[in-house]
Design an enzyme around this catalytic site. Structure first.
Site, PDB file in Angstrom:
ATOM      1  CD  GLU A 137      14.343 -80.367 -12.100  1.00 10.15           C
ATOM      2  OE1 GLU A 137      13.602 -80.154 -11.081  1.00 10.15           O
ATOM      3  OE2 GLU A 137      15.418 -80.824 -12.513  1.00 10.15           O
TER       4      GLU A 137
ATOM      5  CG  ASN B 244      23.740 -84.000 -11.348  1.00  8.23           C
ATOM      6  OD1 ASN B 244      24.699 -84.716 -11.042  1.00  8.23           O
ATOM      7  ND2 ASN B 244      23.072 -83.991 -12.581  1.00  8.23           N
TER       8      ASN B 244
END
Length: 317
Positions: A134, A233
């Site tokens: 990302e 995450n």
């Protein structure tokens, strides 16, 4: 072991957990592309960071590669949920490859913010983890030299600004809410005119899953997080449990469970990262039930109802 001989174990299962809307959408895009174009469909990078999901899609006809150089001519390619630098779709177009972009819409929102801020003459401090797809994708949205990576509070303290009045910050969507708040506080103290994002960049699903772990951590002696070791995450969920004073362990599958972790433990929390399907939660509960008399309770902190549209090219499929 007979049920009577099994020790009791309370399971507190966090809600929300598991798949978020962006992951759901990305998996659907690959499945519908296979349905529409036929196998194989190539996917640049793991569509989401979960081996079970990737293996399931491989079995249906997806081929995962790390660069477009590994994609043959004339076959469709899907870009992963983490986002890609602008150079990637440009290269696909130059080769005449048809491509589908499965970038999470919340990541795409950060990409557009980065473009607008650079166009407005601001230097961006990007809070994230070096090497994460990302982060690579977001840096690839703007010309080189217009963005600086900030990983820690120490980085925020030591950054030297060429023009302190023309700064902005953005963040990776899968960070720890608490860690990011601490870094942002340093940046805002050092650079009072720094432009913050209009809305929090950390995605709703990341924030919600972290809040759910906080809600159960104090009530258990161990938190098990189902997720991949390269899933940002999921790793943050382990850290959240640890910060609350409760040991946290990351497991990809039920077979990763170490029974020694449960010595003297009467209550366990379970959650799953945003890339982990619910079937893996049930698999872990079933494994625990082989040695314990399990009492299960779901602890819901919020309810999610977000869904993202599929790319126009797949509407017919």
């Amino acid at each position: 072991m007979t049920d009577a001989a099994k020790p009791p174990l309370d399971l507190l299962i966090a809600a929300p957990r598991g798949f978020c809307a962006g992951v759901d959408r990305a998996i659907q895009i690959v499945e519908l592309a296979i349905e529409r174009y036929g196998a194989p469909v190539y996917v640049r990078h793991e569509i989401v960071h979960n081996k079970f999901v990737v293996d399931s899609l491989k079995a249906k006809g997806a081929v995962f590669v790390e660069t477009l150089d590994d994609v043959p001519d004339g076959v469709p390619v899907v870009f992963s949920a983490h986002g890609v630098p602008k150079a990637v779709p440009a290269k696909a177009a130059s080769r005449g490859l048809s491509y589908l972009d499965a970038t999470c819409p919340l990541v795409s929102k950060v990409h557009r913010q980065a473009e607008r801020l650079v166009a407005a003459g601001r230097h961006i401090l990007f809070v994230g983890h070096a090497g994460h797809p990302e982060v690579i994708g977001t840096f690839g949205q703007v010309p080189q030299g217009h963005m600086t990576l900030i990983e820690t509070e120490a980085d925020a303290e030591s950054f030297v600004a060429a023009d302190p009045d023309n700064l902005a910050f953005l963040t990776q969507t899968t960070l720890s809410v608490d860690d990011t708040a601490a870094i942002m506080a340093v940046l805002q103290r050092r650079f009072p005119s720094i432009v913050a994002p209009k809305a929090d960049d950390i995605c709703y699903a990341t924030s919600n899953r972290q809040a759910a772990v906080k809600a159960i951590a104090a009530q258990v002696q161990l938190v098990l997080v189902i997720g991949a070791p390269n899933s940002s995450n999921s790793l943050r969920l382990v850290e959240v449990a640890e910060r609350e004073g409760t040991p946290g362990k990351l497991v990809q599958r039920a077979d990763d469970l170490d029974w020694a972790w449960l010595d003297g433990v009467g209550a366990v929390g379970i959650t799953a990262g945003a890339s982990a399907p619910e079937v893996l939660v049930r698999e872990l509960v079933d494994k625990l039930a082989t040695r314990f008399t399990v009492t299960e309770r779901e602890v819901e902190t919020t309810r999610e109802s977000i869904a993202f549209k599929l790319p126009r090219e797949l509407w017919a499929a």
